[in-house]
Design a protein around this motif. Structure first.
Motif, PDB file in Angstrom:
ATOM      1  N   SER A 192      52.518  20.847 -11.095  1.00  0.00           N
ATOM      2  CA  SER A 192      52.991  21.615 -12.238  1.00  0.00           C
ATOM      3  C   SER A 192      52.539  23.009 -11.808  1.00  0.00           C
ATOM      4  O   SER A 192      51.209  23.517 -11.932  1.00  0.00           O
ATOM      5  CB  SER A 192      53.014  20.960 -13.295  1.00  0.00           C
ATOM      6  N   ASP A 231      51.842  21.901 -19.092  1.00  0.00           N
ATOM      7  CA  ASP A 231      52.677  21.012 -19.161  1.00  0.00           C
ATOM      8  C   ASP A 231      53.849  20.414 -19.347  1.00  0.00           C
ATOM      9  O   ASP A 231      54.792  19.992 -19.551  1.00  0.00           O
ATOM     10  CB  ASP A 231      52.706  22.238 -21.290  1.00  0.00           C
ATOM     11  N   THR A 240      55.193  22.603 -16.870  1.00  0.00           N
ATOM     12  CA  THR A 240      56.324  23.964 -15.882  1.00  0.00           C
ATOM     13  C   THR A 240      56.780  23.884 -14.813  1.00  0.00           C
ATOM     14  O   THR A 240      55.337  24.158 -14.093  1.00  0.00           O
ATOM     15  CB  THR A 240      55.484  25.182 -16.833  1.00  0.00           C
ATOM     16  N   HIS A 295      58.391  28.579  -9.994  1.00  0.00           N
ATOM     17  CA  HIS A 295      60.793  29.297  -9.916  1.00  0.00           C
ATOM     18  C   HIS A 295      60.661  29.927  -8.457  1.00  0.00           C
ATOM     19  O   HIS A 295      60.251  29.210  -7.413  1.00  0.00           O
ATOM     20  CB  HIS A 295      62.126  29.452 -11.171  1.00  0.00           C
ATOM     21  N   ARG A 325      65.826  19.453 -14.844  1.00  0.00           N
ATOM     22  CA  ARG A 325      65.784  19.578 -16.122  1.00  0.00           C
ATOM     23  C   ARG A 325      66.595  18.452 -17.309  1.00  0.00           C
ATOM     24  O   ARG A 325      66.266  17.987 -17.653  1.00  0.00           O
ATOM     25  CB  ARG A 325      66.928  20.988 -16.318  1.00  0.00           C
ATOM     26  N   ILE A 374      60.930  20.234 -19.300  1.00  0.00           N
ATOM     27  CA  ILE A 374      61.121  20.885 -18.706  1.00  0.00           C
ATOM     28  C   ILE A 374      61.719  22.312 -18.355  1.00  0.00           C
ATOM     29  O   ILE A 374      62.596  22.636 -18.603  1.00  0.00           O
ATOM     30  CB  ILE A 374      61.736  20.043 -17.196  1.00  0.00           C
ATOM     31  N   GLY A 375      60.877  23.562 -17.955  1.00  0.00           N
ATOM     32  CA  GLY A 375      61.169  24.598 -17.500  1.00  0.00           C
ATOM     33  C   GLY A 375      60.521  24.962 -16.642  1.00  0.00           C
ATOM     34  O   GLY A 375      60.284  24.473 -15.845  1.00  0.00           O
ATOM     35  N   TRP A 376      60.762  26.356 -16.490  1.00  0.00           N
ATOM     36  CA  TRP A 376      60.562  26.907 -14.687  1.00  0.00           C
ATOM     37  C   TRP A 376      59.963  28.303 -16.141  1.00  0.00           C
ATOM     38  O   TRP A 376      60.190  28.792 -16.440  1.00  0.00           O
ATOM     39  CB  TRP A 376      61.956  26.939 -13.665  1.00  0.00           C
ATOM     40  N   LYS A 377      59.022  29.167 -14.180  1.00  0.00           N
ATOM     41  CA  LYS A 377      58.356  30.376 -14.416  1.00  0.00           C
ATOM     42  C   LYS A 377      58.024  31.330 -13.692  1.00  0.00           C
ATOM     43  O   LYS A 377      57.895  30.104 -12.031  1.00  0.00           O
ATOM     44  CB  LYS A 377      57.298  30.765 -15.106  1.00  0.00           C
ATOM     45  N   ARG A 389      51.091  16.578 -13.684  1.00  0.00           N
ATOM     46  CA  ARG A 389      50.544  18.636 -14.360  1.00  0.00           C
ATOM     47  C   ARG A 389      49.254  18.023 -13.915  1.00  0.00           C
ATOM     48  O   ARG A 389      48.146  17.220 -14.608  1.00  0.00           O
ATOM     49  CB  ARG A 389      50.888  18.069 -15.879  1.00  0.00           C
TER      50      ARG A 389
END
Length: 402
Positions: A190, A194, A196, A199, A328, A338-341, A366
């Motif tokens: 990830s 955490d 993430t 993207h 997600r 679940i998020g992204w960046k 993770r």
């Protein structure tokens, strides 16, 4: 009859202790990209582990790759073989799952052992990047195969031996396997500890420019020489002028020259670029060609170019975003947020996306501090992320569109 796929079945089918034991055993095998003996041992261990799944396993020879030596000659580089597992090749909907067995730590690197940082955090080479991710692939697929949805979905698994040096020896294989796939999942760790996801990604290109000038005596007749080091310096300054916010340029090394009293007739300039979108990469290529021509003419030298864009930029289009949204949703079902960046890093997900296949490329464990002796794995994430992937597979097999 096998039960329909659900999140409880995914969790129940995953053996967290077995995952940890495998990852620790694999981490104990040094698989620096140049350690062909270690990579062969790792490939054998992976072939044995993945034999628990249906389908056929093949060890694929690396594609030919050359590099420029310090003296300017083009030399062939050696890489290990790549593992490919094919399951239900005739299925109407097929996926690609990818990982890599190599690490950035060579056989003589001091970072070879594991140690517990606390009861949930393990420090060791390749635990997060990405032998943990390989275990997630295996155990997610084992859980998925124990459901009634499995017969509807086919997949290829590819684990290459050269990702950490740009996947040059596996790029043709990745492109070939991606063709016709409905979607792809790649098991880099990830983006953040955490969970993430990464993207959109920028791209990466590695280049070597070999400059050939003319030697002469630095005192008696320097005017008869053509200084390759000076020409390489002009190239370096020109490259920095080509840099903009959409395409950072990093001149990394100049090699060449000999004695102080000799006009140097040879130099090699090595540099990296990080285009943030395809248009930036195309614009840089045009500008580089013009710069090389200008320096050749101004300094009366010959310049040979080697390399180029090895990881195309990876924008997130509509289909890829739907795959992110599906991940997600599956995470929420399992109680995982679940998020992204976006990120400037690159991986095999760049190559897959370039074929038009939607991909999420940080489905692995993770962890953090990768590429350093502080690399760590958050151990509970082994089962967490395997359950996440198993549920995503089940949703895709059930017909969820991307």
């Amino acid at each position: 009859m096998k039960p329909d796929f659900d999140s409880n079945a995914a969790l129940d089918a995953i053996d967290a202790s077995a995952m940890l034991a495998q990852v620790q055993a694999w981490s104990a095998i040094n698989t620096g990209t140049a350690n062909l003996e270690g990579l062969a041992r790792q490939a054998d261990a992976l072939a044995e582990a993945f034999a628990e799944l249906p389908g056929e396993i093949e060890m694929v020879d690396p594609a030919p790759v050359t590099a420029i030596a310090a003296d300017g000659t083009e030399v062939e580089r050696e890489f290990g073989r790549h593992l490919v597992l094919r399951v239900r090749p005739d299925a109407e909907r097929r996926l690609l799952l990818t990982g890599h067995m190599d690490t950035v730590f060579p056989a003589d690197h001091p970072f070879q052992d594991q140690r517990w940082l606390d009861e949930e955090t393990l420090n060791g080479p390749g635990l997060a990047d990405m032998k943990g991710g390989i275990a997630v692939i295996l155990h997610a697929l084992k859980a998925f195969e124990n459901t009634g949805e499995a017969a509807r979905l086919g997949y290829d698994v590819m684990i290459n031996s050269d990702e950490e040096t740009g996947s040059l020896a596996s790029a043709p294989l990745i492109e070939r396997l991606a063709q016709g796939k409905y979607a792809a999942l790649t098991y880099e760790p990830s983006a953040l500890p955490d969970g993430t996801l990464a993207h959109a990604r920028g791209g990466s290109g590695n280049y070597s420019l070999t400059v050939t000038g003319k030697s002469a005596h630095a005192g008696r007749n320097p005017e008869d020489g053509r200084n390759a080091i000076v020409a390489a310096a002009a190239l370096t300054m020109g490259l920095k002028r080509l840099q903009d916010a959409d395409c950072p340029v990093n001149p990394a090394r100049i090699e060449g020259g000999s004695a102080n009293n000799v006009v140097p007739d040879h130099a090699v300039l090595r540099f990296n670029i990080r285009p943030k979108h395809p248009e930036a990469a195309e614009r840089f290529e045009r500008a580089l060609s013009a710069l090389v021509g200008e320096v050749q003419q101004a300094h009366e030298v010959a310049i040979h170019r080697h390399g180029g864009i090895t990881r195309p930029p990876k924008p997130v289009d509509r289909r890829a975003q739907k795959l992110f949204d599906l991940v997600r949703e599956c995470g929420a079902t399992l109680g995982q947020d679940i998020g992204w960046k976006s990120t400037g890093g690159v991986c095999d997900g760049n190559n897959i996306a370039a074929t038009g296949v939607p991909v999420v490329d940080t489905m692995g464990v993770r962890g953090g501090a990768i590429h350093s002796p502080d690399e760590f794995l958050v151990v509970p994430s082994l089962a967490e992320r395997a359950a996440l992937s198993a549920l995503v597979l089940g949703r895709l097999a059930s017909g969820d569109p991307v």
